[in-house]
Structures are given as C-alpha cells and as structure tokens.
Enzyme design. Structure first.
Site, PDB file in Angstrom:
ATOM      1  N   ASP A   2       0.873  -1.173   0.000  1.00  0.00           N
ATOM      2  CA  ASP A   2       0.000   0.000   0.000  1.00  0.00           C
ATOM      3  C   ASP A   2       0.910   1.223   0.000  1.00  0.00           C
ATOM      4  OD1 ASP A   2       0.894   0.280   2.589  1.00  0.00           O
ATOM      5  OD2 ASP A   2      -1.085   0.253   3.525  1.00  0.00           O
ATOM      6  N   CYS A  36       3.267  -2.925   4.046  1.00  0.00           N
ATOM      7  CA  CYS A  36       2.412  -1.801   4.425  1.00  0.00           C
ATOM      8  C   CYS A  36       3.215  -0.994   5.448  1.00  0.00           C
ATOM      9  CB  CYS A  36       1.069  -2.289   4.972  1.00  0.00           C
ATOM     10  SG  CYS A  36       1.183  -3.363   6.415  1.00  0.00           S
ATOM     11  N   THR A  40       3.415  -1.316   8.767  1.00  0.00           N
ATOM     12  CA  THR A  40       4.058  -2.176   9.775  1.00  0.00           C
ATOM     13  C   THR A  40       4.252  -3.617   9.302  1.00  0.00           C
ATOM     14  OG1 THR A  40       1.857  -2.724  10.561  1.00  0.00           O
ATOM     15  CG2 THR A  40       2.988  -0.899  11.689  1.00  0.00           C
ATOM     16  N   HIS A  60      10.162 -22.793  11.205  1.00  0.00           N
ATOM     17  CA  HIS A  60       9.147 -23.419  12.062  1.00  0.00           C
ATOM     18  C   HIS A  60       7.724 -23.296  11.522  1.00  0.00           C
ATOM     19  CE1 HIS A  60      11.782 -23.250  15.964  1.00  0.00           C
ATOM     20  NE2 HIS A  60      12.372 -23.857  14.938  1.00  0.00           N
ATOM     21  N   HIS A 108       7.324 -29.536  13.521  1.00  0.00           N
ATOM     22  CA  HIS A 108       6.757 -28.277  13.014  1.00  0.00           C
ATOM     23  C   HIS A 108       5.736 -28.550  11.908  1.00  0.00           C
ATOM     24  CE1 HIS A 108       9.604 -26.241  15.482  1.00  0.00           C
ATOM     25  NE2 HIS A 108      10.612 -26.888  14.914  1.00  0.00           N
TER      26      HIS A 108
HETATM   27  C1  RB5 Z   1      -1.624   2.934   6.523  1.00  0.00           C
HETATM   28  O1  RB5 Z   1      -1.512   4.198   7.067  1.00  0.00           O
HETATM   29  C2  RB5 Z   1      -1.270   1.861   7.570  1.00  0.00           C
HETATM   30  O2  RB5 Z   1      -2.259   1.803   8.523  1.00  0.00           O
HETATM   31  C3  RB5 Z   1      -1.085   0.523   6.865  1.00  0.00           C
HETATM   32  O3  RB5 Z   1      -0.097   0.635   5.905  1.00  0.00           O
HETATM   33  C4  RB5 Z   1      -0.602  -0.651   7.687  1.00  0.00           C
HETATM   34  O4  RB5 Z   1       0.460  -0.304   8.518  1.00  0.00           O
HETATM   35  C5  RB5 Z   1      -1.596  -1.421   8.405  1.00  0.00           C
HETATM   36  O5  RB5 Z   1      -1.288  -2.404   9.078  1.00  0.00           O
END
Ligand code: RB5
Length: 363
Positions: free
Chosen positions: A8, A63, A65, A96, A131
């Site tokens: 994204d 994305c 995180t 694993h 596993h």
């Molecule tokens: C977008 O701002 C952010 O929320 C998305 O990229 C992501 O980190 C969601 O988990």
C-alpha cells in the site's frame, strides 16, 4: 520461481528495493499498488490468492508495519503470513512456520534491512518434523467443518497421520521424479502403515496363554469382520499393503465414471462381500479431491447394507473432506496428509498429480 509482490502507500518505499532484490532470483508478479493512499486488504488478498492458487510460489507484502498485510493475507486459504521486521523472525518464520508470505513494514525497516530480511527468509528451509505436525493442525482448522476428535459412533472423525514414517513416504510419492515402481511400492507401504490407526477401535477379547515362563492374560481380536473396498482404479494401489496386515479382510470393488454432462459419478461396477452389513468397511481412494466419487462410493456401500463405513485416503483437500462429511457425517476419514486446496482443474495442491496414472504408468 514466481513471487507475488504488493504494497500500500505506506509500504511503497520498500517496493523498488524488493523488486531489485528479486532481480535474477525470481519473476515478480506485481499485485499493486502505488503511493496513492489505498486499502492494504485489497492488495493483500490479490497477492495471497496468487500464492494460494499456485500462480506464485511465495509472496512479499508491504504496508506501514506489515501487520495489516499479514492479518489480511492469512484470511486466504493455505496462506501462512507474518510481519517479520527482523532477520531472526524471518528465519524462524520459515524454519518453524513455513511462511509462504512475508510482510514488511515500510515505517519500521529501511530498504536495506528489508533486503537482508528477505535474504535470510529465502535461504532458510522449513524444518518439518514436529513443526509440520503443527502446521498441519493449522491447515486442518482452516475448514470449519473439519472435526479432529469425536468418539466412535458420534460425528465422523478426520484423522490426519502425522507419523514421521508416513510423512517421509508421502514426501517421496509427491516427488514427480519417483518411478512408477517406487510409487507403487510406497503407496502399498503407506496404506499398510495406516492400518494400525484405522483399526485402533477393533475390540479385543481376553484369553490366556502359557509362555515358557508363566501363564498370562492375552488378547485376541474379537472376531470383527473387515472389508476393504477400493474405488477403481487408483484405490487398487492400496489393497495389498492393507491385506499384508489384515489378510482375512474381504475385498469389494467399486467402479465409477463421471457423467460428461452432469459431472456426477455414475456406478459402472460394484461387487461387495455378501455379508457387507456385518463388516467394518474401509473405502480406499488415494486422492480425496472434490469428494464426489468418495461420497458416491460410501453411498453405494451403505445402499447395499454397509453399517460402519470409513474412508481411507493418502492425500486430501479440505473441499473433499467437507463434501464427504456433508453426505456422510458419521463416516471416519483417515488421511495420510491434508493439503491446501484444489486448483481450477480439480487437482489437489500440492498433491502428487494423478495417482492412477502414477500407479499404472499410463501417462
Ligand atoms: C496505513 O496508514 C497503515 O495503517 C497501513 O499501511 C498498515 O500499517 C496497516 O497495518
């Protein structure tokens, strides 16, 4: 190798680094998106479906995180995704958990860190063993109708064999380079090993014996009669392996073909032991794919008086288990390995191809 890649807007900064990383290593299937703000589930589903359907072998999603992408990707059948923003998580995630999709956070790692994480992930192999047993449990939970326990006489069980010997031999028959001769032998061996579990509920009666040292209580099978019923033709490949362990079982045969218009299974041959109603019956079919012929075979046995009918397969797809249990909720289903899903041609993925052709060398 094909890798499905998607991001994204928050993961976009990593995307060119990831593309660069795969240059010369893999073909990239770009599932979008750009730096324009967008919803990560859309791209996560697109890339995860590419992996689940076999259009890509692995996936990399980015994305902010890596968390949102992993949560969304894991909703797709057969996907094992996790946010791995450090190399050790990537290593253990592969070793694993056999992650087939890795998720990275554009707000957590730099492009260089992302490349280093991917390096470790690709260089690590799944360890299998205990596993694999755990990962198989996750696959079993993916289909809500899969039952894994249950007492005899209640709802039918789905018993997946996690025994190392069975898993070892399943790995060998999956291999497309395994010869017809070896394939045939291995199918017999696996079927033989499965007998120990499929006959677990046979009752015993108490007797006594004289050993050279003392008299003692001993147990003898209580005389329950058994029958095995291979579904032609691939089921034949399992018969001898089973008869080696239970030589007194009677053998029936069921032949089914598919009506070209309705695609329904139609009986062309059915010869069962006359006293089928008094026997525990094991229907044999190495591959439980759509479940159409297995469900029809169980119906035929029941129509001719079969009271206790179980299904014994080597490899099953969740779709097939669901279909058989919808038609025969009481039937126990024994499988050596539970695979991810069916492809558009109705083949089990990863499966082993057409068991009949591989047993008889017809392709
Ligand atoms: C977008 O701002 C952010 O929320 C998305 O990229 C992501 O980190 C969601 O988990």
């Amino acid at each position: 190798m094909i890798v499905a890649v998607g991001c994204d807007h928050a993961g976009f900064a990593l995307k060119s680094a990831v593309r660069e990383f795969f240059e010369g290593k893999a073909e990239v299937l770009d599932c979008g998106l750009t730096e324009t703000p967008a919803d990560y589930p859309d791209v996560a589903f697109a890339a995860a479906k590419a992996v689940s359907e076999g259009r890509a072998e692995i996936g990399v999603l980015m994305c902010g995180t890596g968390i949102g992408m992993s949560v969304a990707a894991n909703k797709i059948k057969g996907i094992r995704a996790a946010a791995c923003n450090d190399a050790e998580s990537a290593r253990l995630g592969k070793a694993h958990n056999n992650l087939n999709v890795i998720c990275l956070g554009g707000r957590v790692v730099s492009p260089d860190q992302a490349k280093a994480i991917l390096d470790v992930w690709l260089a690590t192999s799944f360890e299998g063993g205990r596993h694999l047993a755990r990962v198989n449990k996750i696959a079993a939970a993916e289909s809500s109708t899969l039952s894994t326990g249950g007492e005899e006489g209640e709802e039918g069980r789905v018993v997946v064999f996690n025994h190392p010997l069975v898993q070892h031999k399943i790995g060998m028959i999956r291999d497309k380079n395994t010869s017809v001769k070896e394939f045939r032998e291995l199918v017999q061996e696996i079927a033989g090993l499965m007998v120990y579990e499929i006959t677990r509920n046979l009752s015993l009666s108490e007797t006594s014996v004289e050993t050279p040292v003392a008299s003692t209580t001993a147990y003898t099978l209580a005389g329950k009669k058994l029958a095995v019923v291979p579904v032609l033709r691939a089921g034949l490949g399992m018969v001898d392996g089973i008869l080696q362990i239970i030589p007194n079982a009677k053998v029936g045969h069921i032949g089914l073909y598919r009506n070209p218009e309705t695609l329904d299974p139609v009986e062309y041959y059915c010869k069962l032991p006359q006293d089928i109603g008094e026997r525990d019956v094991f229907v044999l079919d190495p591959m439980l794919a759509t479940g159409g012929s297995a469900a029809a075979a169980i119906s035929l046995v029941k129509e001719r008086g079969g009271q206790k009918v179980s299904l014994v397969c080597l490899i099953a797809a969740p779709e097939g288990i669901k279909k058989v249990h919808a038609a025969h909720p009481e039937a126990d289903i024994f499988i050596a390995a539970l695979d991810s899903h069916l492809n558009d041609h109705g083949y089990i993925v990863p499966g082993l191809g057409d068991a009949g052709d591989r047993l008889f060398g017809t392709k």
